[in-house]
Design an enzyme around this catalytic site. Structure first.
Site, PDB file in Angstrom:
ATOM      1  N   ALA A 135      96.289 130.784  48.658  1.00 27.07           N
ATOM      2  CA  ALA A 135      95.666 129.404  49.248  1.00 27.07           C
ATOM      3  C   ALA A 135      95.034 129.882  50.730  1.00 27.07           C
ATOM      4  O   ALA A 135      95.284 130.932  51.258  1.00 27.07           O
ATOM      5  CB  ALA A 135      97.068 128.693  49.497  1.00 27.07           C
ATOM      6  N   GLY A 145      98.780 131.971  45.722  1.00 21.28           N
ATOM      7  CA  GLY A 145      98.206 130.819  44.946  1.00 21.28           C
ATOM      8  C   GLY A 145      97.117 131.419  43.852  1.00 21.28           C
ATOM      9  O   GLY A 145      97.190 130.641  42.844  1.00 21.28           O
ATOM     10  N   GLU A 164     103.332 136.056  49.899  1.00 24.36           N
ATOM     11  CA  GLU A 164     103.680 134.996  50.970  1.00 24.36           C
ATOM     12  C   GLU A 164     104.757 135.411  51.736  1.00 24.36           C
ATOM     13  O   GLU A 164     104.744 135.016  52.785  1.00 24.36           O
ATOM     14  CB  GLU A 164     104.281 133.615  49.965  1.00 24.36           C
TER      15      GLU A 164
HETATM   16  N1  DAK Z   1      92.980 132.577  53.108  1.00 25.07           N
HETATM   17  C1  DAK Z   1      92.036 132.270  53.981  1.00 25.07           C
HETATM   18  N2  DAK Z   1      91.162 133.396  54.107  1.00 25.07           N
HETATM   19  C2  DAK Z   1      91.217 134.523  53.377  1.00 25.07           C
HETATM   20  C3  DAK Z   1      92.373 134.831  52.489  1.00 25.07           C
HETATM   21  C4  DAK Z   1      93.441 133.506  52.377  1.00 25.07           C
HETATM   22  N3  DAK Z   1      94.454 133.798  51.521  1.00 25.07           N
HETATM   23  N4  DAK Z   1      92.356 135.942  51.916  1.00 25.07           N
HETATM   24  C5  DAK Z   1      91.141 136.677  52.722  1.00 25.07           C
HETATM   25  N5  DAK Z   1      90.496 136.024  53.436  1.00 25.07           N
HETATM   26  C6  DAK Z   1      89.375 136.051  54.048  1.00 25.07           C
HETATM   27  C7  DAK Z   1      89.716 137.022  55.325  1.00 25.07           C
HETATM   28  O1  DAK Z   1      90.373 136.284  56.478  1.00 25.07           O
HETATM   29  C8  DAK Z   1      88.231 137.565  55.555  1.00 25.07           C
HETATM   30  O2  DAK Z   1      87.549 136.582  56.309  1.00 25.07           O
HETATM   31  P1  DAK Z   1      86.891 136.763  57.714  1.00 25.07           P
HETATM   32  O3  DAK Z   1      87.975 137.164  58.512  1.00 25.07           O
HETATM   33  O4  DAK Z   1      85.900 137.993  57.392  1.00 25.07           O
HETATM   34  O5  DAK Z   1      86.307 135.368  58.081  1.00 25.07           O
HETATM   35  C9  DAK Z   1      87.783 137.508  54.352  1.00 25.07           C
HETATM   36  O6  DAK Z   1      88.432 136.567  53.430  1.00 25.07           O
HETATM   37  C10 DAK Z   1      87.755 138.936  53.812  1.00 25.07           C
HETATM   38  O7  DAK Z   1      89.201 139.320  53.784  1.00 25.07           O
HETATM   39  P2  DAK Z   1      89.712 140.801  54.331  1.00 25.07           P
HETATM   40  O8  DAK Z   1      88.672 141.373  55.342  1.00 25.07           O
HETATM   41  O9  DAK Z   1      90.999 140.808  54.719  1.00 25.07           O
HETATM   42  O10 DAK Z   1      89.374 141.692  53.042  1.00 25.07           O
HETATM   43  P3  DAK Z   1      90.083 143.222  52.737  1.00 25.07           P
HETATM   44  O11 DAK Z   1      89.491 143.714  51.449  1.00 25.07           O
HETATM   45  O12 DAK Z   1      90.288 144.029  53.890  1.00 25.07           O
HETATM   46  O13 DAK Z   1      91.539 142.597  52.293  1.00 25.07           O
HETATM   47  C11 DAK Z   1      93.136 141.276  51.243  1.00 25.07           C
HETATM   48  C12 DAK Z   1      91.801 141.774  51.017  1.00 25.07           C
HETATM   49  C13 DAK Z   1      93.148 140.344  49.722  1.00 25.07           C
HETATM   50  C14 DAK Z   1      94.214 142.420  50.870  1.00 25.07           C
HETATM   51  C15 DAK Z   1      93.619 140.670  52.447  1.00 25.07           C
HETATM   52  O14 DAK Z   1      92.290 139.744  52.631  1.00 25.07           O
HETATM   53  C16 DAK Z   1      94.639 139.648  52.388  1.00 25.07           C
HETATM   54  O15 DAK Z   1      95.825 140.405  52.484  1.00 25.07           O
HETATM   55  N6  DAK Z   1      94.457 138.341  52.197  1.00 25.07           N
HETATM   56  C17 DAK Z   1      95.663 137.346  52.281  1.00 25.07           C
HETATM   57  C18 DAK Z   1      96.522 137.231  50.752  1.00 25.07           C
HETATM   58  C19 DAK Z   1      97.498 136.576  50.910  1.00 25.07           C
HETATM   59  O16 DAK Z   1      98.499 136.751  52.074  1.00 25.07           O
HETATM   60  N7  DAK Z   1      97.769 135.592  50.268  1.00 25.07           N
HETATM   61  C20 DAK Z   1      98.704 134.679  49.944  1.00 25.07           C
HETATM   62  C21 DAK Z   1      98.498 133.521  50.632  1.00 25.07           C
HETATM   63  S1  DAK Z   1      99.741 132.178  50.702  1.00 25.07           S
HETATM   64  C22 DAK Z   1     101.303 125.535  47.457  1.00 25.07           C
HETATM   65  C23 DAK Z   1     100.350 125.901  46.932  1.00 25.07           C
HETATM   66  C24 DAK Z   1     100.061 127.356  46.957  1.00 25.07           C
HETATM   67  C25 DAK Z   1     100.473 128.227  48.036  1.00 25.07           C
HETATM   68  C26 DAK Z   1     101.690 127.412  48.674  1.00 25.07           C
HETATM   69  C27 DAK Z   1     101.894 126.244  48.354  1.00 25.07           C
HETATM   70  N8  DAK Z   1     101.710 124.146  47.259  1.00 25.07           N
HETATM   71  C28 DAK Z   1     100.703 123.580  46.329  1.00 25.07           C
HETATM   72  C29 DAK Z   1     103.008 123.739  47.598  1.00 25.07           C
HETATM   73  C30 DAK Z   1      99.923 129.413  48.288  1.00 25.07           C
HETATM   74  C31 DAK Z   1     100.243 130.205  49.237  1.00 25.07           C
HETATM   75  C32 DAK Z   1      99.534 131.416  49.487  1.00 25.07           C
HETATM   76  O17 DAK Z   1      98.680 131.797  48.672  1.00 25.07           O
END
Ligand code: DAK
Length: 257
Positions: A65, A108, A131
């Site tokens: 997300a 997500g 998360e």
């Molecule tokens: N959200 C927003 N931006 C994101 C992102 C995300 N989840 N993942 C990556 N990006 C963006 C980065 O901010 C970056 O943008 P800029 O800073 O350049 O503007 C760009 O994508 C490229 O990312 P990186 O520079 O970080 O790329 P790397 O190759 O170095 O790293 C990575 C890739 C996937 C390891 C890293 O980006 C990462 O750790 N991303 C976050 C992964 C994460 O924590 N995902 C979980 C998010 S929480 C619900 C429904 C759904 C959810 C909750 C509730 N309901 C309906 C109740 C879900 C929650 C989640 O998913």
């Protein structure tokens, strides 16, 4: 269909949705979830479509997300807007949906893939529920679906540490149905979807409903439910056609009746 955050492509009876926020690794913002939901509703009501594929790009299916969109939410805003309800369109779709995953399927993104009927993974695919590292827990079914896919021990480890698993591990533990070379992922997903789309749609609905029932019932209730659905298939013209075609040694011509 014209959307900002997804691309759509129709191939015969197959509809492909490609998540399209490449700069954000396909982070799932509200707009994308709404557009995907709308697209799925359209595909569901289109009688010329019988199977659906959801995919991303080479680097990411979806990295979760959108954290930037979510960061200022309060309990009240999340609760009052019923944040989860937007995602329900995916699980409500009765037509078969394949997730074709390359690169990151995190948070997500992993939950979205698990909402589909099965996952085809490219060798590069990486799955995870990170998360916990953000101070939250999975919120779109991750704790429930991942446990059912891979069992308690691995689900707990993944969710409590936030570590990712690669495609081979995902196949070994039953999260994905097959691992495919990256360059073949989309063609293989389309081929699989076309095979499905040429079958009887009402039988596909019944099969999908029956498998999904297994996750909401005891074994004996599920067996009983399956038997009733099985009996009902004998009311379909497609059952007559399928068996007649087998005996006549020809391909069946299903009419979805
Ligand atoms: N959200 C927003 N931006 C994101 C992102 C995300 N989840 N993942 C990556 N990006 C963006 C980065 O901010 C970056 O943008 P800029 O800073 O350049 O503007 C760009 O994508 C490229 O990312 P990186 O520079 O970080 O790329 P790397 O190759 O170095 O790293 C990575 C890739 C996937 C390891 C890293 O980006 C990462 O750790 N991303 C976050 C992964 C994460 O924590 N995902 C979980 C998010 S929480 C619900 C429904 C759904 C959810 C909750 C509730 N309901 C309906 C109740 C879900 C929650 C989640 O998913």
């Amino acid at each position: 269909m014209n959307y900002e955050t997804i691309n759509t492509e129709r191939q015969g009876k197959v509809m492909l949705f490609k998540l399209n926020r490449p700069e954000q690794l396909n982070a799932l913002n509200a707009r994308l979830i709404d557009e995907l939901g709308d697209g799925l509703k359209g595909a569901e009501s289109d009688e010329n479509i019988s199977a659906i594929i959801i995919t991303g790009n080479d680097k990411a299916f979806a990295a979760g997300a959108d954290i930037k969109e979510m960061k200022d939410k309060t309990f009240a805003s999340a609760y009052m807007e019923n944040f989860i309800s937007r995602w329900e369109a995916i699980t409500l779709c009765r037509k078969p949906i394949i997730a074709a995953v390359a690169g990151y399927a995190l948070g997500g993104g992993c939950e979205l893939a698990m909402m589909c009927d099965f996952i085809l993974a490219a060798k590069s695919a990486k799955f995870g529920q990170p998360e916990i590292k953000l101070g939250i827990i999975p919120g779109a079914g991750g704790t429930q679906r991942l446990s059912r896919f891979v069992g308690k021990s691995k689900a707990m480890e993944m969710i409590l540490t936030g570590r990712m698993m690669d495609s081979d591990e995902a196949e070994r533990c039953g999260l994905v149905s097959r691992v495919i070379r990256d360059e073949d992922l989309i063609s293989e997903a389309i081929k699989t979807a076309e095979e499905i789309a040429n079958l009887s749609l009402p039988s596909l609905f019944l099969a999908k409903e029956s498998v999904n029932y297994a996750y909401n019932s005891s074994l004996s209730q599920g067996i009983e439910y399956e038997r009733k659905l099985f009996h009902s298939t004998f009311s379909l013209n497609d059952q007559k056609e399928g068996m007649k075609a087998f005996i006549e040694k020809r391909k069946p011509n299903f009419k979805n009746q």
